[in-house]
Design a protein around this motif. Structure first.
Motif, PDB file in Angstrom:
ATOM      1  N   PHE A  88       1.816   7.472  -6.196  1.00  0.00           N
ATOM      2  CA  PHE A  88       0.928   8.606  -6.372  1.00  0.00           C
ATOM      3  C   PHE A  88       1.646   9.904  -6.083  1.00  0.00           C
ATOM      4  O   PHE A  88       1.507  10.885  -6.802  1.00  0.00           O
ATOM      5  CB  PHE A  88      -0.285   8.487  -5.448  1.00  0.00           C
ATOM      6  CG  PHE A  88      -1.415   7.784  -6.101  1.00  0.00           C
ATOM      7  CD1 PHE A  88      -2.003   8.314  -7.228  1.00  0.00           C
ATOM      8  CD2 PHE A  88      -1.885   6.589  -5.594  1.00  0.00           C
ATOM      9  CE1 PHE A  88      -3.044   7.654  -7.849  1.00  0.00           C
ATOM     10  CE2 PHE A  88      -2.921   5.933  -6.209  1.00  0.00           C
ATOM     11  CZ  PHE A  88      -3.513   6.461  -7.332  1.00  0.00           C
ATOM     12  N   GLU A  89       2.438   9.875  -5.017  1.00  0.00           N
ATOM     13  CA  GLU A  89       3.148  11.093  -4.647  1.00  0.00           C
ATOM     14  C   GLU A  89       4.125  11.489  -5.732  1.00  0.00           C
ATOM     15  O   GLU A  89       4.291  12.659  -6.044  1.00  0.00           O
ATOM     16  CB  GLU A  89       3.869  10.884  -3.311  1.00  0.00           C
ATOM     17  CG  GLU A  89       2.967  11.263  -2.145  1.00  0.00           C
ATOM     18  CD  GLU A  89       3.449  10.664  -0.832  1.00  0.00           C
ATOM     19  OE1 GLU A  89       2.730  10.799   0.141  1.00  0.00           O
ATOM     20  OE2 GLU A  89       4.539  10.067  -0.819  1.00  0.00           O
ATOM     21  N   LEU A 123      -9.313   0.172  -3.832  1.00  0.00           N
ATOM     22  CA  LEU A 123      -8.375   0.005  -2.726  1.00  0.00           C
ATOM     23  C   LEU A 123      -9.096  -0.498  -1.482  1.00  0.00           C
ATOM     24  O   LEU A 123      -8.576  -1.324  -0.740  1.00  0.00           O
ATOM     25  CB  LEU A 123      -7.655   1.325  -2.444  1.00  0.00           C
ATOM     26  CG  LEU A 123      -6.722   1.819  -3.550  1.00  0.00           C
ATOM     27  CD1 LEU A 123      -6.169   3.189  -3.216  1.00  0.00           C
ATOM     28  CD2 LEU A 123      -5.584   0.830  -3.772  1.00  0.00           C
ATOM     29  N   PHE A 171       0.823  -1.197   0.000  1.00  0.00           N
ATOM     30  CA  PHE A 171       0.000   0.000   0.000  1.00  0.00           C
ATOM     31  C   PHE A 171       0.864   1.257   0.000  1.00  0.00           C
ATOM     32  O   PHE A 171       0.635   2.205  -0.748  1.00  0.00           O
ATOM     33  CB  PHE A 171      -0.914  -0.032   1.225  1.00  0.00           C
ATOM     34  CG  PHE A 171      -1.842   1.129   1.295  1.00  0.00           C
ATOM     35  CD1 PHE A 171      -2.496   1.565   0.154  1.00  0.00           C
ATOM     36  CD2 PHE A 171      -2.059   1.791   2.489  1.00  0.00           C
ATOM     37  CE1 PHE A 171      -3.360   2.631   0.213  1.00  0.00           C
ATOM     38  CE2 PHE A 171      -2.918   2.862   2.543  1.00  0.00           C
ATOM     39  CZ  PHE A 171      -3.574   3.283   1.413  1.00  0.00           C
ATOM     40  N   LYS A 178      -6.944  -1.986   1.478  1.00  0.00           N
ATOM     41  CA  LYS A 178      -5.719  -1.217   1.495  1.00  0.00           C
ATOM     42  C   LYS A 178      -5.936   0.228   1.912  1.00  0.00           C
ATOM     43  O   LYS A 178      -5.002   1.021   1.926  1.00  0.00           O
ATOM     44  CB  LYS A 178      -5.041  -1.258   0.113  1.00  0.00           C
ATOM     45  CG  LYS A 178      -4.463  -2.622  -0.196  1.00  0.00           C
ATOM     46  CD  LYS A 178      -3.633  -2.580  -1.451  1.00  0.00           C
ATOM     47  CE  LYS A 178      -3.248  -3.983  -1.895  1.00  0.00           C
ATOM     48  NZ  LYS A 178      -2.465  -4.690  -0.863  1.00  0.00           N
ATOM     49  N   ILE A 219      -4.746  10.995   1.285  1.00  0.00           N
ATOM     50  CA  ILE A 219      -4.511  11.394  -0.101  1.00  0.00           C
ATOM     51  C   ILE A 219      -5.860  11.477  -0.806  1.00  0.00           C
ATOM     52  O   ILE A 219      -6.798  10.755  -0.456  1.00  0.00           O
ATOM     53  CB  ILE A 219      -3.576  10.391  -0.810  1.00  0.00           C
ATOM     54  CG1 ILE A 219      -3.195  10.894  -2.199  1.00  0.00           C
ATOM     55  CG2 ILE A 219      -4.183   9.020  -0.892  1.00  0.00           C
ATOM     56  CD1 ILE A 219      -2.079  10.107  -2.819  1.00  0.00           C
ATOM     57  N   ILE A 230       2.220   2.011  -3.322  1.00  0.00           N
ATOM     58  CA  ILE A 230       1.234   2.639  -4.206  1.00  0.00           C
ATOM     59  C   ILE A 230       1.125   4.125  -3.896  1.00  0.00           C
ATOM     60  O   ILE A 230       1.126   4.977  -4.783  1.00  0.00           O
ATOM     61  CB  ILE A 230      -0.142   1.966  -4.046  1.00  0.00           C
ATOM     62  CG1 ILE A 230      -0.045   0.534  -4.550  1.00  0.00           C
ATOM     63  CG2 ILE A 230      -1.219   2.716  -4.820  1.00  0.00           C
ATOM     64  CD1 ILE A 230      -1.189  -0.332  -4.135  1.00  0.00           C
ATOM     65  N   LEU A 231       1.103   4.421  -2.594  1.00  0.00           N
ATOM     66  CA  LEU A 231       1.017   5.828  -2.202  1.00  0.00           C
ATOM     67  C   LEU A 231       2.223   6.593  -2.724  1.00  0.00           C
ATOM     68  O   LEU A 231       2.097   7.707  -3.216  1.00  0.00           O
ATOM     69  CB  LEU A 231       0.959   5.956  -0.675  1.00  0.00           C
ATOM     70  CG  LEU A 231      -0.392   5.682  -0.039  1.00  0.00           C
ATOM     71  CD1 LEU A 231      -0.321   5.968   1.443  1.00  0.00           C
ATOM     72  CD2 LEU A 231      -1.475   6.537  -0.677  1.00  0.00           C
ATOM     73  N   ASN A 275      -1.395   7.730   5.800  1.00  0.00           N
ATOM     74  CA  ASN A 275      -1.347   8.906   4.941  1.00  0.00           C
ATOM     75  C   ASN A 275      -2.734   9.252   4.425  1.00  0.00           C
ATOM     76  O   ASN A 275      -3.527   8.368   4.171  1.00  0.00           O
ATOM     77  CB  ASN A 275      -0.478   8.592   3.723  1.00  0.00           C
ATOM     78  CG  ASN A 275       0.862   9.262   3.826  1.00  0.00           C
ATOM     79  OD1 ASN A 275       0.965  10.313   4.468  1.00  0.00           O
ATOM     80  ND2 ASN A 275       1.869   8.670   3.209  1.00  0.00           N
TER      81      ASN A 275
END
Lengths: 218, 158
Positions: free
Chosen positions: A14-15, B14, A7, B19, B4, A10-11, B2
């Motif tokens: 994106f960032e 997700l 996960f 997730k 987003i 994936i973040l 986080n």
């Protein structure tokens, strides 16, 4: 724990996508999807054919090709790959499905309406072919059996036209995107179009604002 | 954890993969929904400001992310239902104002518009063509009167 790592990756992706130097590109791509969606809705709701979004469709098609290639490249090595590539591919596929759906529906909606000057090259070719086969079919089925003066398909005499024309008086729902300084007049009434408001008005009264993009059909 | 911002379809994927948690919008809780309902009941002239897709968004939360909501889901569901019903009643009352030129429907959501679209579009279309027929008739009568005047003045000359 595995899941968490995937996960986070994936973040991070994106960032990376939304870093300042690439942020503009991402924004532009998002705007394109937004524009396609609005073009599709407007096309479905408007009684007339609207301008063809030539460059927009070109951009989207080339991006779709890129994504399809990406999926093909990565799915070959899927067995050996980590789990998160699977998820990434799934997300890309979902988005592709969504965009493709709207794109197809957009093109098909346009082909149900017909004003030749706003059609794209491909659409014109398609329409001419479609029309030619249709006439051939009608001829072989029954038109050739009819008396000659009844064979025409574009007869406008006798009080009833065989040519369908868009009904510009049809009421449409619209949302005002930009303030319109000039009130519109319908009959004796004056209507002020204020940004953000929703109206039901006959198409002919707001046609030019649909073309300019100041109002959106909904 | 986080935070987003992503499109809601991506959040759904997700979430299905466990997730992520989806952060509910600020109106999707008992307190705000009750306030909105109160506004709908007291102010009969306008509709409260809900997002254009509030019905769809709440449905997505109820079906895909009920555990991310802070209040009991059956209470939220019934409040959403109440809001939907009171707004529909107001919409239908408002439709008595329909005329041939226009109708203003601020803050209506897409679902609500779609619900009334077939009826309203056909009624207004008919009103439009009727009022056009009337003005056309009037025009013709006026034209006739004018041409009669012309005739009269011609006779006058003779």
């Amino acid at each position: 724990m595995d899941v968490d790592i995937g996960f986070d990756d994936i973040l991070r992706d994106f960032e990376r996508d939304s870093r300042p130097n690439e942020a503009n590109i991402t924004k532009l791509k998002e705007d394109d999807i937004q524009e396609l969606t609005q073009a599709w809705i407007s096309e479905r709701m408007s009684p007339e054919l609207l301008d063809y979004k030539d460059s927009l469709i070109e951009r989207l098609l080339s991006r779709i090709r890129e994504q399809v290639e990406y999926i093909e490249l990565n799915s070959i090595e899927l067995q050996t790959q980590e789990k998160d590539i699977k998820l990434q591919l799934m997300i890309i596929e979902s988005e592709l499905d969504r965009v493709n759906f709207i794109l197809r529906s957009y093109l098909r909606t346009r082909n149900d309406e017909d004003i030749v000057k706003r059609l794209s090259e491909h659409e014109t070719a398609y329409m001419e072919k479609h029309f030619a086969s249709l006439i051939q079919l009608y001829n072989s089925l029954f038109l050739s059996q009819l008396p000659q003066h009844l064979q025409a398909l574009d007869d406008t005499s006798g009080g009833q036209s065989m040519i369908e024309e868009p009904n510009f008086q049809k009421p449409v729902f619209l949302k005002v995107l930009e303030d319109i300084p000039q009130n519109i007049a319908i009959g004796d009434e004056e209507i002020e179009l204020t940004k953000g408001n929703i109206y039901l008005i006959r198409y002919s009264a707001i046609q030019k604002y649909v073309h300019s993009g100041d109002v959106a059909l909904i | 954890m986080n935070r987003i911002q992503v499109p809601i379809w991506l959040a759904q994927i997700l979430k299905a993969q466990r997730k992520c948690n989806i952060v509910p919008p600020e109106w999707l809780n008992l307190k705000t929904l009750k306030e909105l309902y109160q506004h709908e009941v007291t102010d009969l002239e306008s509709f409260s400001e809900l997002p254009f897709n509030w019905l769809e968004i709440s449905k997505i939360f109820f079906e895909n992310a009920p555990d991310d909501l802070s209040d009991e889901i059956h209470k939220l569901k019934s409040l959403i239902q109440d809001l939907k019903e009171i707004r529909m009643i107001k919409i239908k009352k408002g439709l008595t104002l329909i005329n041939e030129s226009h109708l203003q429907l601020d803050n209506l959501s897409l679902m609500e518009i779609n619900e009334i679209r077939p009826f309203v579009v056909s009624v207004m279309g008919k009103l439009t063509s009727m009022s056009e027929a009337v003005t056309q008739d009037e025009q013709e009568v006026e034209d006739e009167m004018e041409s009669e005047d012309d005739d009269a003045s011609m006779y006058g000359k003779e």
